[in-house]
Design a protein around this motif. Structure first.
Motif, PDB file in Angstrom:
ATOM      1  N   LEU A 265      16.561 -12.027 -12.771  1.00 33.91           N
ATOM      2  CA  LEU A 265      17.021 -13.313 -13.311  1.00 33.91           C
ATOM      3  C   LEU A 265      18.398 -13.669 -12.764  1.00 33.91           C
ATOM      4  CD1 LEU A 265      15.919 -11.389 -16.019  1.00 33.91           C
ATOM      5  CD2 LEU A 265      15.530 -13.738 -16.756  1.00 33.91           C
ATOM      6  N   SER A 266      18.639 -14.951 -12.666  1.00 31.17           N
ATOM      7  CA  SER A 266      19.971 -15.432 -12.300  1.00 31.17           C
ATOM      8  C   SER A 266      20.824 -15.543 -13.556  1.00 31.17           C
ATOM      9  CB  SER A 266      19.880 -16.802 -11.629  1.00 31.17           C
ATOM     10  OG  SER A 266      21.179 -17.372 -11.509  1.00 31.17           O
ATOM     11  N   PRO A 267      22.059 -15.021 -13.529  1.00 32.71           N
ATOM     12  CA  PRO A 267      22.950 -15.181 -14.682  1.00 32.71           C
ATOM     13  C   PRO A 267      23.681 -16.523 -14.672  1.00 32.71           C
ATOM     14  CG  PRO A 267      23.991 -13.798 -13.048  1.00 32.71           C
ATOM     15  CD  PRO A 267      22.632 -14.137 -12.508  1.00 32.71           C
ATOM     16  N   TYR A 268      23.423 -17.352 -13.646  1.00 37.97           N
ATOM     17  CA  TYR A 268      24.182 -18.590 -13.483  1.00 37.97           C
ATOM     18  C   TYR A 268      23.356 -19.852 -13.731  1.00 37.97           C
ATOM     19  CZ  TYR A 268      26.966 -15.069 -11.136  1.00 37.97           C
ATOM     20  OH  TYR A 268      27.649 -13.928 -10.850  1.00 37.97           O
ATOM     21  N   GLN A 269      22.045 -19.742 -13.693  1.00 35.48           N
ATOM     22  CA  GLN A 269      21.183 -20.901 -13.908  1.00 35.48           C
ATOM     23  C   GLN A 269      19.817 -20.420 -14.384  1.00 35.48           C
ATOM     24  OE1 GLN A 269      19.981 -22.858 -10.187  1.00 35.48           O
ATOM     25  NE2 GLN A 269      20.985 -21.192  -9.079  1.00 35.48           N
ATOM     26  N   PRO A 270      19.009 -21.292 -14.986  1.00 39.11           N
ATOM     27  CA  PRO A 270      17.696 -20.855 -15.484  1.00 39.11           C
ATOM     28  C   PRO A 270      16.703 -20.631 -14.336  1.00 39.11           C
ATOM     29  CG  PRO A 270      18.012 -23.203 -15.862  1.00 39.11           C
ATOM     30  CD  PRO A 270      19.316 -22.681 -15.354  1.00 39.11           C
ATOM     31  N   GLN A 271      16.814 -19.488 -13.703  1.00 34.84           N
ATOM     32  CA  GLN A 271      15.974 -19.159 -12.556  1.00 34.84           C
ATOM     33  C   GLN A 271      15.603 -17.675 -12.640  1.00 34.84           C
ATOM     34  OE1 GLN A 271      17.932 -19.771  -8.805  1.00 34.84           O
ATOM     35  NE2 GLN A 271      16.117 -19.356  -7.585  1.00 34.84           N
ATOM     36  N   TRP A 272      14.343 -17.362 -12.382  1.00 38.68           N
ATOM     37  CA  TRP A 272      13.898 -15.969 -12.415  1.00 38.68           C
ATOM     38  C   TRP A 272      12.658 -15.811 -11.542  1.00 38.68           C
ATOM     39  CZ3 TRP A 272      13.974 -19.260 -16.609  1.00 38.68           C
ATOM     40  CH2 TRP A 272      12.735 -19.772 -17.018  1.00 38.68           C
ATOM     41  N   VAL A 273      12.393 -14.560 -11.165  1.00 45.07           N
ATOM     42  CA  VAL A 273      11.212 -14.221 -10.371  1.00 45.07           C
ATOM     43  C   VAL A 273      10.543 -13.021 -11.027  1.00 45.07           C
ATOM     44  CG1 VAL A 273      10.320 -13.471  -8.126  1.00 45.07           C
ATOM     45  CG2 VAL A 273      12.285 -15.029  -8.239  1.00 45.07           C
ATOM     46  N   GLN A 290       7.326  -1.256  -3.922  1.00 43.68           N
ATOM     47  CA  GLN A 290       6.502  -2.444  -3.686  1.00 43.68           C
ATOM     48  C   GLN A 290       6.746  -3.530  -4.726  1.00 43.68           C
ATOM     49  OE1 GLN A 290       4.873  -3.081  -0.982  1.00 43.68           O
ATOM     50  NE2 GLN A 290       5.379  -1.051  -0.159  1.00 43.68           N
ATOM     51  N   LEU A 291       7.000  -3.129  -5.966  1.00 40.84           N
ATOM     52  CA  LEU A 291       7.307  -4.123  -6.996  1.00 40.84           C
ATOM     53  C   LEU A 291       8.593  -4.870  -6.652  1.00 40.84           C
ATOM     54  CD1 LEU A 291       6.669  -5.415  -9.739  1.00 40.84           C
ATOM     55  CD2 LEU A 291       8.020  -3.589 -10.801  1.00 40.84           C
ATOM     56  N   ALA A 292       9.625  -4.126  -6.263  1.00 38.28           N
ATOM     57  CA  ALA A 292      10.899  -4.758  -5.905  1.00 38.28           C
ATOM     58  C   ALA A 292      10.729  -5.676  -4.699  1.00 38.28           C
ATOM     59  CB  ALA A 292      11.945  -3.686  -5.624  1.00 38.28           C
ATOM     60  N   ARG A 293       9.973  -5.239  -3.708  1.00 40.98           N
ATOM     61  CA  ARG A 293       9.784  -6.056  -2.507  1.00 40.98           C
ATOM     62  C   ARG A 293       9.035  -7.343  -2.820  1.00 40.98           C
ATOM     63  NH1 ARG A 293       8.571  -1.417   2.176  1.00 40.98           N
ATOM     64  NH2 ARG A 293      10.761  -0.747   2.343  1.00 40.98           N
ATOM     65  N   ARG A 294       8.083  -7.282  -3.728  1.00 43.86           N
ATOM     66  CA  ARG A 294       7.373  -8.514  -4.120  1.00 43.86           C
ATOM     67  C   ARG A 294       8.328  -9.507  -4.756  1.00 43.86           C
ATOM     68  NH1 ARG A 294       1.221  -7.197  -6.326  1.00 43.86           N
ATOM     69  NH2 ARG A 294       0.492  -6.243  -4.377  1.00 43.86           N
ATOM     70  N   ILE A 295       9.244  -8.998  -5.582  1.00 43.42           N
ATOM     71  CA  ILE A 295      10.226  -9.882  -6.204  1.00 43.42           C
ATOM     72  C   ILE A 295      11.159 -10.469  -5.160  1.00 43.42           C
ATOM     73  CG2 ILE A 295      12.308  -9.837  -7.667  1.00 43.42           C
ATOM     74  CD1 ILE A 295      10.735  -8.120  -9.633  1.00 43.42           C
ATOM     75  N   LEU A 296      11.633  -9.646  -4.238  1.00 43.21           N
ATOM     76  CA  LEU A 296      12.543 -10.123  -3.206  1.00 43.21           C
ATOM     77  C   LEU A 296      11.883 -11.156  -2.304  1.00 43.21           C
ATOM     78  CD1 LEU A 296      14.246  -6.742  -2.231  1.00 43.21           C
ATOM     79  CD2 LEU A 296      15.278  -8.630  -3.500  1.00 43.21           C
ATOM     80  N   GLU A 297      10.611 -10.946  -2.008  1.00 39.61           N
ATOM     81  CA  GLU A 297       9.903 -11.832  -1.075  1.00 39.61           C
ATOM     82  C   GLU A 297       9.482 -13.155  -1.706  1.00 39.61           C
ATOM     83  OE1 GLU A 297       6.742  -9.314   0.133  1.00 39.61           O
ATOM     84  OE2 GLU A 297       8.018  -8.046   1.423  1.00 39.61           O
ATOM     85  N   THR A 298       9.546 -13.251  -3.024  1.00 42.62           N
ATOM     86  CA  THR A 298       9.102 -14.485  -3.696  1.00 42.62           C
ATOM     87  C   THR A 298      10.261 -15.213  -4.385  1.00 42.62           C
ATOM     88  OG1 THR A 298       8.438 -13.143  -5.619  1.00 42.62           O
ATOM     89  CG2 THR A 298       6.726 -13.702  -4.012  1.00 42.62           C
ATOM     90  N   GLY A 299      11.446 -15.034  -3.866  1.00 41.65           N
ATOM     91  CA  GLY A 299      12.603 -15.755  -4.390  1.00 41.65           C
ATOM     92  C   GLY A 299      13.736 -14.883  -4.863  1.00 41.65           C
TER      93      GLY A 299
END
Length: 325
Positions: A265-273, A290-299
């Motif tokens: 999650l972003s601590p600065y705006q309502p944004q999360w992956v 693989q879980l971390a890479r999926r999060i990184l690759e999708t925003g």
């Protein structure tokens, strides 16, 4: 194993930390037949230094550093920590020798009148020092406000009961271990409020070349909890985060499979992956990676870049509550 050997346990001095050390002490007495086990209280820099605002990318070992130094200096034989206080990369010469069976990893909400989060009015102030909890709270309850609140579990409970805020968020594991379940107003659904990596887990750290201690610790190690923790630590490492990175993960073993879901999650705006991954339970490193890479690759990379850019000037300051709550 020589049941006449002496073991010195290094720990912080808070009520929760001492409970955890005493639990390990009891396990070693029951499982290995050891009688001579001493608990050595060590004050850490995190006990002495407080910072008002948490730093998202902070990785300093402020609640473990002095204990780990004592372990490396042979002043203690093992160290007991809340898993989420450990740095993703430990000092050379140290390792996790045992993981105790995991306690409930969920977060909980405490209100002086027993109200739940959904009962609160707009503008109600919720106390928590964890960015992960702050960002997830505002994700689902954007009309509430958050306030950094620090101290050990007892201190924070008193602040809630004295109505210094409209309620607090804590890890349920710490509350349960201290026998304070009656104070809990609501246990939060981990499908909404992802737990922190390692939340609810007690680890025993030792010197990597101390084979006698490693052999001893095998008797108290919980294999499934160890696998889940390993996946979660790899997940955090791949995100290049510390214990204040606003990310969460839930994992479970289902037969030969390990199922994992995570959020950044972003601590600065309502944004999360969010992302999910299912792998083999005997390969936890791959699940976390693989879980971390999926999060990184999708925003997730965009969120991390934003966090690094805004938090860079604060990286060398200490922060946090350092409790497994």
């Amino acid at each position: 194993m020589n049941n006449g050997m002496k073991i010195r346990i290094g720990t912080r001095g808070s009520k929760l930390a001492l409970y955890q050390a005493e639990l390990v002490q009891a396990y070693l007495r029951n499982s290995a037949g050891l009688a001579d086990i001493e608990i050595v209280v060590i004050k850490t820099s995190g006990d002495m230094i407080r910072q008002k605002n948490p730093v998202p990318m902070e990785t300093k070992r402020i609640f473990t550093k002095e204990i780990e130094e004592a372990l490396l200096a042979d002043q203690v034989d093992i160290a007991v920590h809340s898993a989420k206080d450990l740095a993703a990369k430990m000092p050379e010469g140290l390792m996790i020798g045992a993981v105790l069976e995991r306690e409930d990893p969920r977060d909980c909400f405490i209100h002086p009148d027993g109200k739940k989060l959904g009962d609160l009015k707009e503008g109600a102030v919720i106390g928590t020092s964890a960015l992960r909890r702050q960002t997830q709270l505002l994700r689902f309850y954007p009309y509430l406000k958050v306030e950094n609140i620090r101290g050990n579990v007892d201190t924070r409970l008193k602040k809630a009961m004295n109505r210094e805020c409209d309620g607090i968020l804590l890890a349920y594991a710490g509350i349960k271990r201290l026998g304070l379940q009656e104070s809990v107003s609501e246990i939060l659904d981990e499908k909404m409020f992802y737990p922190a990596p390692g939340q609810g887990v007690i680890v025993v750290q030792c010197r990597s070349k101390d084979q006698a201690v490693l052999d001893l610790l095998r008797s108290i190690h919980h294999d499934d909890s160890g696998k889940l923790l390993q996946a979660e630590r790899v997940f955090l490492t791949e995100l290049e985060g510390g214990c204040q990175l606003p990310c969460g993960i839930r994992t479970r073993i289902n037969g030969p499979r390990m199922e994992a879901s995570g959020v950044l999650l972003s601590p600065y705006q309502p944004q999360w992956v969010e992302a999910d991954f299912v792998g083999q339970s005997d390969n936890p490193d791959e699940v976390g990676l693989q879980l971390a890479r999926r999060i990184l690759e999708t925003g997730g990379k965009i969120i991390l870049e934003e966090i690094r850019g805004k938090a860079g000037q604060k990286m060398n300051k200490a922060y946090g509550d350092g409790e497994n709550a």
